[in-house]
Design a protein around this motif. Structure first.
Motif, PDB file in Angstrom:
ATOM      1  N   SER A  62      49.763   6.155-135.052  1.00  0.00           N
ATOM      2  CA  SER A  62      48.934   7.144-135.726  1.00  0.00           C
ATOM      3  C   SER A  62      47.458   6.775-135.586  1.00  0.00           C
ATOM      4  O   SER A  62      46.608   7.642-135.334  1.00  0.00           O
ATOM      5  CB  SER A  62      49.342   7.208-137.203  1.00  0.00           C
ATOM      6  OG  SER A  62      48.678   8.251-137.840  1.00  0.00           O
ATOM      7  N   GLU A  63      47.153   5.496-135.737  1.00  0.00           N
ATOM      8  CA  GLU A  63      45.765   5.046-135.594  1.00  0.00           C
ATOM      9  C   GLU A  63      45.261   5.298-134.173  1.00  0.00           C
ATOM     10  O   GLU A  63      44.139   5.759-133.962  1.00  0.00           O
ATOM     11  CB  GLU A  63      45.671   3.557-135.921  1.00  0.00           C
ATOM     12  CG  GLU A  63      44.262   3.022-135.848  1.00  0.00           C
ATOM     13  CD  GLU A  63      44.215   1.502-135.990  1.00  0.00           C
ATOM     14  OE1 GLU A  63      44.978   0.958-136.803  1.00  0.00           O
ATOM     15  OE2 GLU A  63      43.433   0.871-135.266  1.00  0.00           O
ATOM     16  N   LEU A  64      46.140   5.006-133.227  1.00  0.00           N
ATOM     17  CA  LEU A  64      45.786   5.211-131.821  1.00  0.00           C
ATOM     18  C   LEU A  64      45.466   6.686-131.552  1.00  0.00           C
ATOM     19  O   LEU A  64      44.428   7.035-130.977  1.00  0.00           O
ATOM     20  CB  LEU A  64      46.971   4.759-130.962  1.00  0.00           C
ATOM     21  CG  LEU A  64      46.703   4.290-129.542  1.00  0.00           C
ATOM     22  CD1 LEU A  64      45.707   3.145-129.522  1.00  0.00           C
ATOM     23  CD2 LEU A  64      48.018   3.854-128.896  1.00  0.00           C
ATOM     24  N   LEU A  65      46.363   7.554-132.009  1.00  0.00           N
ATOM     25  CA  LEU A  65      46.202   8.980-131.742  1.00  0.00           C
ATOM     26  C   LEU A  65      44.936   9.527-132.406  1.00  0.00           C
ATOM     27  O   LEU A  65      44.141  10.227-131.762  1.00  0.00           O
ATOM     28  CB  LEU A  65      47.449   9.744-132.246  1.00  0.00           C
ATOM     29  CG  LEU A  65      47.394  11.258-132.104  1.00  0.00           C
ATOM     30  CD1 LEU A  65      47.328  11.672-130.644  1.00  0.00           C
ATOM     31  CD2 LEU A  65      48.611  11.912-132.751  1.00  0.00           C
ATOM     32  N   ILE A  66      44.755   9.194-133.679  1.00  0.00           N
ATOM     33  CA  ILE A  66      43.600   9.757-134.391  1.00  0.00           C
ATOM     34  C   ILE A  66      42.298   9.172-133.854  1.00  0.00           C
ATOM     35  O   ILE A  66      41.270   9.852-133.810  1.00  0.00           O
ATOM     36  CB  ILE A  66      43.761   9.539-135.913  1.00  0.00           C
ATOM     37  CG1 ILE A  66      44.985  10.327-136.400  1.00  0.00           C
ATOM     38  CG2 ILE A  66      42.535  10.012-136.673  1.00  0.00           C
ATOM     39  CD1 ILE A  66      45.380  10.056-137.821  1.00  0.00           C
ATOM     40  N   SER A  67      42.338   7.936-133.403  1.00  0.00           N
ATOM     41  CA  SER A  67      41.151   7.365-132.771  1.00  0.00           C
ATOM     42  C   SER A  67      40.788   8.121-131.494  1.00  0.00           C
ATOM     43  O   SER A  67      39.612   8.373-131.223  1.00  0.00           O
ATOM     44  CB  SER A  67      41.380   5.894-132.418  1.00  0.00           C
ATOM     45  OG  SER A  67      41.638   5.157-133.580  1.00  0.00           O
ATOM     46  N   PHE A  68      41.800   8.483-130.725  1.00  0.00           N
ATOM     47  CA  PHE A  68      41.525   9.276-129.517  1.00  0.00           C
ATOM     48  C   PHE A  68      40.847  10.598-129.882  1.00  0.00           C
ATOM     49  O   PHE A  68      39.953  11.075-129.178  1.00  0.00           O
ATOM     50  CB  PHE A  68      42.824   9.591-128.759  1.00  0.00           C
ATOM     51  CG  PHE A  68      43.453   8.391-128.105  1.00  0.00           C
ATOM     52  CD1 PHE A  68      42.697   7.292-127.737  1.00  0.00           C
ATOM     53  CD2 PHE A  68      44.819   8.377-127.834  1.00  0.00           C
ATOM     54  CE1 PHE A  68      43.281   6.190-127.123  1.00  0.00           C
ATOM     55  CE2 PHE A  68      45.416   7.282-127.220  1.00  0.00           C
ATOM     56  CZ  PHE A  68      44.639   6.191-126.871  1.00  0.00           C
ATOM     57  N   LEU A  69      41.299  11.185-130.989  1.00  0.00           N
ATOM     58  CA  LEU A  69      40.779  12.501-131.353  1.00  0.00           C
ATOM     59  C   LEU A  69      39.298  12.474-131.717  1.00  0.00           C
ATOM     60  O   LEU A  69      38.640  13.515-131.723  1.00  0.00           O
ATOM     61  CB  LEU A  69      41.582  13.080-132.530  1.00  0.00           C
ATOM     62  CG  LEU A  69      43.074  13.350-132.276  1.00  0.00           C
ATOM     63  CD1 LEU A  69      43.721  13.946-133.507  1.00  0.00           C
ATOM     64  CD2 LEU A  69      43.262  14.276-131.083  1.00  0.00           C
ATOM     65  N   THR A  70      38.780  11.288-132.039  1.00  0.00           N
ATOM     66  CA  THR A  70      37.363  11.214-132.418  1.00  0.00           C
ATOM     67  C   THR A  70      36.436  11.347-131.207  1.00  0.00           C
ATOM     68  O   THR A  70      35.230  11.441-131.371  1.00  0.00           O
ATOM     69  CB  THR A  70      37.050   9.875-133.120  1.00  0.00           C
ATOM     70  OG1 THR A  70      37.398   8.811-132.234  1.00  0.00           O
ATOM     71  CG2 THR A  70      37.821   9.738-134.420  1.00  0.00           C
ATOM     72  N   ALA A  71      36.988  11.331-129.997  1.00  0.00           N
ATOM     73  CA  ALA A  71      36.157  11.471-128.789  1.00  0.00           C
ATOM     74  C   ALA A  71      36.585  12.724-128.031  1.00  0.00           C
ATOM     75  O   ALA A  71      37.328  12.644-127.040  1.00  0.00           O
ATOM     76  CB  ALA A  71      36.301  10.225-127.907  1.00  0.00           C
ATOM     77  N   PRO A  72      36.114  13.896-128.470  1.00  0.00           N
ATOM     78  CA  PRO A  72      36.647  15.163-127.914  1.00  0.00           C
ATOM     79  C   PRO A  72      36.505  15.302-126.403  1.00  0.00           C
ATOM     80  O   PRO A  72      37.374  15.881-125.762  1.00  0.00           O
ATOM     81  CB  PRO A  72      35.828  16.241-128.636  1.00  0.00           C
ATOM     82  CG  PRO A  72      35.335  15.589-129.867  1.00  0.00           C
ATOM     83  CD  PRO A  72      35.148  14.143-129.540  1.00  0.00           C
ATOM     84  N   TYR A  73      35.427  14.768-125.817  1.00  0.00           N
ATOM     85  CA  TYR A  73      35.200  15.009-124.395  1.00  0.00           C
ATOM     86  C   TYR A  73      36.184  14.250-123.504  1.00  0.00           C
ATOM     87  O   TYR A  73      36.515  14.687-122.412  1.00  0.00           O
ATOM     88  CB  TYR A  73      33.758  14.643-124.036  1.00  0.00           C
ATOM     89  CG  TYR A  73      33.366  15.061-122.647  1.00  0.00           C
ATOM     90  CD1 TYR A  73      33.224  16.407-122.314  1.00  0.00           C
ATOM     91  CD2 TYR A  73      33.145  14.113-121.650  1.00  0.00           C
ATOM     92  CE1 TYR A  73      32.871  16.800-121.040  1.00  0.00           C
ATOM     93  CE2 TYR A  73      32.792  14.497-120.366  1.00  0.00           C
ATOM     94  CZ  TYR A  73      32.659  15.836-120.069  1.00  0.00           C
ATOM     95  OH  TYR A  73      32.328  16.229-118.805  1.00  0.00           O
ATOM     96  N   ILE A  74      36.641  13.098-123.975  1.00  0.00           N
ATOM     97  CA  ILE A  74      37.519  12.298-123.111  1.00  0.00           C
ATOM     98  C   ILE A  74      38.938  12.183-123.666  1.00  0.00           C
ATOM     99  O   ILE A  74      39.773  11.470-123.110  1.00  0.00           O
ATOM    100  CB  ILE A  74      36.957  10.876-122.885  1.00  0.00           C
ATOM    101  CG1 ILE A  74      36.769  10.169-124.234  1.00  0.00           C
ATOM    102  CG2 ILE A  74      35.679  10.898-122.102  1.00  0.00           C
ATOM    103  CD1 ILE A  74      36.560   8.676-124.088  1.00  0.00           C
ATOM    104  N   ARG A  75      39.213  12.884-124.743  1.00  0.00           N
ATOM    105  CA  ARG A  75      40.505  12.666-125.396  1.00  0.00           C
ATOM    106  C   ARG A  75      41.680  13.323-124.659  1.00  0.00           C
ATOM    107  O   ARG A  75      42.821  12.928-124.866  1.00  0.00           O
ATOM    108  CB  ARG A  75      40.468  13.172-126.833  1.00  0.00           C
ATOM    109  CG  ARG A  75      40.392  14.685-126.971  1.00  0.00           C
ATOM    110  CD  ARG A  75      40.176  15.079-128.402  1.00  0.00           C
ATOM    111  NE  ARG A  75      40.023  16.517-128.546  1.00  0.00           N
ATOM    112  CZ  ARG A  75      39.647  17.108-129.666  1.00  0.00           C
ATOM    113  NH1 ARG A  75      39.354  16.398-130.724  1.00  0.00           N
ATOM    114  NH2 ARG A  75      39.556  18.432-129.732  1.00  0.00           N
ATOM    115  N   LEU A  76      41.394  14.321-123.833  1.00  0.00           N
ATOM    116  CA  LEU A  76      42.509  15.078-123.226  1.00  0.00           C
ATOM    117  C   LEU A  76      43.468  14.183-122.425  1.00  0.00           C
ATOM    118  O   LEU A  76      44.667  14.145-122.711  1.00  0.00           O
ATOM    119  CB  LEU A  76      41.945  16.212-122.375  1.00  0.00           C
ATOM    120  CG  LEU A  76      42.915  17.293-121.936  1.00  0.00           C
ATOM    121  CD1 LEU A  76      42.185  18.612-121.706  1.00  0.00           C
ATOM    122  CD2 LEU A  76      43.692  16.938-120.698  1.00  0.00           C
ATOM    123  N   PRO A  77      42.959  13.428-121.428  1.00  0.00           N
ATOM    124  CA  PRO A  77      43.903  12.562-120.696  1.00  0.00           C
ATOM    125  C   PRO A  77      44.489  11.451-121.565  1.00  0.00           C
ATOM    126  O   PRO A  77      45.631  11.040-121.357  1.00  0.00           O
ATOM    127  CB  PRO A  77      43.050  11.980-119.563  1.00  0.00           C
ATOM    128  CG  PRO A  77      41.647  12.171-119.966  1.00  0.00           C
ATOM    129  CD  PRO A  77      41.603  13.349-120.867  1.00  0.00           C
TER     130      PRO A  77
END
Lengths: 466, 161
Positions: free
Chosen positions: A115-130
């Motif tokens: 969950s921490e990993l996923l939500i951390s990714f979401l904080t960077a919208p421009y690079i979160r897709l891949p």
């Protein structure tokens, strides 16, 4: 449509229909579109960032501003609540993170680490897709997609366009990290198109892995015993099917546009010209994706239809079962259509034409449109997407040269007729009935009175024998 | 062909595909519309039966009550162009590929229209079951449907009892 805030229904009073018409114009100064309506008022697609407090007249702080009416589920704080989550640190210092629990499933779907990993990714919208796509495609996390919330997050990350890159900022590269100009972290045609244009392998490889992982979830059953909907495995398979088909749409558009094969868009697109290397990667990835989608996946959907048909045939008097299986079959037919949306006319074969026509006619004859809830029979594929698909493929079908040959026409339409007239049928394996036509009164061609049982399931006896 | 009493024929797809002869419906307003406009003639079946002195085929032909039947192995070739028929309004089965619709003897069979299926009275009587209906008549303030499902048949039985 209701434009008012649900908590303040008088926020937007009743207006005459024509007053609500949007007027689009181009602003040379701002290099952007200018949209006016409601008597010349400025229209925003988001809450006003300069909104003032009606009592004090002061500008409302950003944290207290109203949010979008339907905020993105990929917003990092969507499932966390206040205080707002802006950076990775805000996630790290949270005592508890959501586990995306699911009713009826013991324990959390995602561990605290994931969950921490996923939500951390979401904080960077421009690079979160891949990053998010690779997250679900790795470490056997595909089965986490049984959670509707996680499906929503993945959909939002993949298909929400994100921040729009203004024309004046095209080609401007941020000089510092982190950048002082977040408006540069944007794209001109949406994040997915941008990602496919800049680094296609980062999208197509995880997607292929996700598809392979989903196919491995097939347990051999379509529904649980006594269930009213697909079981978890099939639900994930169908979700990944929709996901892959929609990414296929993007890749197909880019490739077609590059080769000037697209029917509607033939002008150069800003910041979307493909290099030779990118084009090769896109074509290779698309071919691999299609091979799985139109091979293993399509066969699996056919097999599911076959199982439902067999189950229905085994219980001809069980109306609840017939109703349930017809609903599920409509869903499977809709997914079969999605797999073939981007088949070009020159790639059409009698088999693909049979699926396209048969599944469409099945939906128009068996599915009740505009149902509000899944339980009442709403399809998993949005109905608007099916209409769009019909619009795309019908011209290809109608002008298909092979449809002017008698043998092909007979084969294709006869199969489509059988698919649409049976309760579940797939078209390839369950061709069980040849309608018998008789000529009477010179020009009338009538159905013979001896109607097979599974056909009479939806034709009333007097209608069938007329 | 009619080897099964249930009408469930488990023959090959190739045989079944060649059963009906489909034609294009002519006219500018009929692009994408196809109809079953003729069947294979019985002559080809009878001739084949006579030629091979195959009593089984002859028996099958007679079992069809003298009506024109389908030659299972007949059919057009890849080179044969599709015939065109006029839109007489009396076509048997029609497929409209523009809208993905099948019409049987000028009656469009479909699931019951949403606004009717979602009506509270309909839900009260029939529940959420998917129902097929045939549109019989449409006027400015009236639309007549004939429910075509076992639900409707069961309701008729209940009314009679």
């Amino acid at each position: 449509m209701n434009y008012s805030d649900p908590e303040n229904p008088r926020d937007c009073p009743a207006v005459a229909r024509m007053d609500a018409q949007l007027k689009w114009g181009w602003s040379e100064e701002e290099k952007g579109y200018n949209v006016t309506s409601f008597g010349g008022q400025t229209i925003r697609c988001r809450p006003d960032p300069k909104k003032t407090d009606p009592v004090t007249g002061r500008t409302i702080p950003p944290d207290l501003l109203p949010t979008h009416r339907y905020p993105s589920t990929a917003t990092p704080g969507f499932y966390l609540g206040k205080p707002p989550v802006k950076t990775e640190d805000d996630v790290v210092y949270r005592p508890n993170l959501p586990g995306f629990d699911l009713a009826g499933v013991p324990g959390a779907i995602l561990s605290q680490r994931d969950s921490e990993l996923l939500i951390s990714f979401l904080t960077a919208p421009y690079i979160r897709l891949p990053l998010v796509l690779a997250f679900f495609a790795s470490d056997d996390r595909v089965h986490k997609l049984q959670s509707p919330k996680l499906k929503g997050i993945l959909d939002s990350v993949l298909f929400e366009p994100g921040r729009y890159l203004r024309l004046t900022a095209t080609g401007v590269i941020p000089a510092m990290v982190p950048t002082q100009h977040p408006s540069l972290l944007a794209s001109s045609h949406g994040l997915l198109a941008n990602e496919l244009h800049k680094a296609p392998d980062n999208v197509l490889r995880p997607l292929a892995a996700l598809l392979t992982g989903a196919l491995a979830l097939d347990t051999g059953a379509v529904c649980d015993v006594g269930g009213t909907d697909f079981n978890t495995g099939v639900d994930i398979i169908l979700y990944v099917t929709r996901l892959a088909a929609r990414v296929d749409n993007y890749v197909n558009f880019l490739v077609d546009h590059h080769h000037k094969r697209h029917r509607c868009v033939d002008v150069p697109l800003r910041d979307l010209a493909l290099s030779e290397g990118t084009l090769a990667a896109l074509e290779h990835g698309l071919a691999a994706l299609r091979e799985t989608m139109q091979g293993e996946l399509a066969e699996l959907l056919e097999e599911y239809l076959m199982r439902l048909d067999k189950e229905t045939a085994g219980h001809p008097g069980d109306e609840k079962l017939i109703d349930r299986n017809s609903r599920l079959a409509a869903d499977l037919h809709a997914h079969r259509l999605l797999l073939l949306r981007n088949v070009h006319q020159e790639e059409l074969t009698p088999d693909t034409a049979k699926v396209l026509i048969g599944s469409f006619v099945y939906l128009t004859t068996r599915h009740t449109w505009n149902k509000a809830a899944r339980k009442a029979g709403r399809l998993l594929v949005p109905e608007t997407e099916i209409y769009e698909l019909l619009t795309v493929v019908r011209r290809r079908l109608i002008t298909w040269p092979l449809l002017k040959k008698q043998r092909t026409l007979d084969r294709v339409l006869q199969t489509a007729l059988q698919v649409s007239s049976s309760s579940i049928s797939t078209g390839r394996w369950t061709l069980r009935w040849t309608p018998r036509w008789t000529q009477r009164n010179g020009h009338q061609y009538l159905l013979e009175e001896r109607v097979p049982l599974h056909f009479s399931g939806w034709l009333s006896p007097d209608l069938a024998s007329r | 062909m009619s080897s099964s009493t249930t009408g469930s024929l488990r023959t090959s797809a190739a045989v079944l595909d060649a059963a009906n002869r489909w034609s294009v419906i002519g006219g500018h307003h009929s692009v994408g519309r196809f109809a079953v406009a003729s069947t294979r003639t019985v002559a080809s079946v009878d001739q084949a039966a006579v030629a091979s002195n195959d009593k089984t085929k002859d028996k099958d032909a007679r079992a069809d009550g003298g009506l024109k039947t389908i030659a299972a192995d007949g059919g057009g070739s890849d080179d044969e162009a599709v015939e065109e028929v006029a839109d007489t309004g009396q076509l048997g089965v029609e497929m409209d590929l523009q809208i993905g619709q099948m019409t049987l003897r000028s009656k469009h069979l479909s699931a019951l229209e949403s606004k009717v299926a979602n009506h509270c009275d309909v839900k009260l009587i029939f529940g959420d079951a998917t129902m097929q209906a045939s549109l019989l008549e449409k006027a400015e303030h009236r639309t007549r449907y004939k429910l075509a499902s076992t639900v409707a048949a069961r309701l008729t039985c209940l009314r009679r009892s």
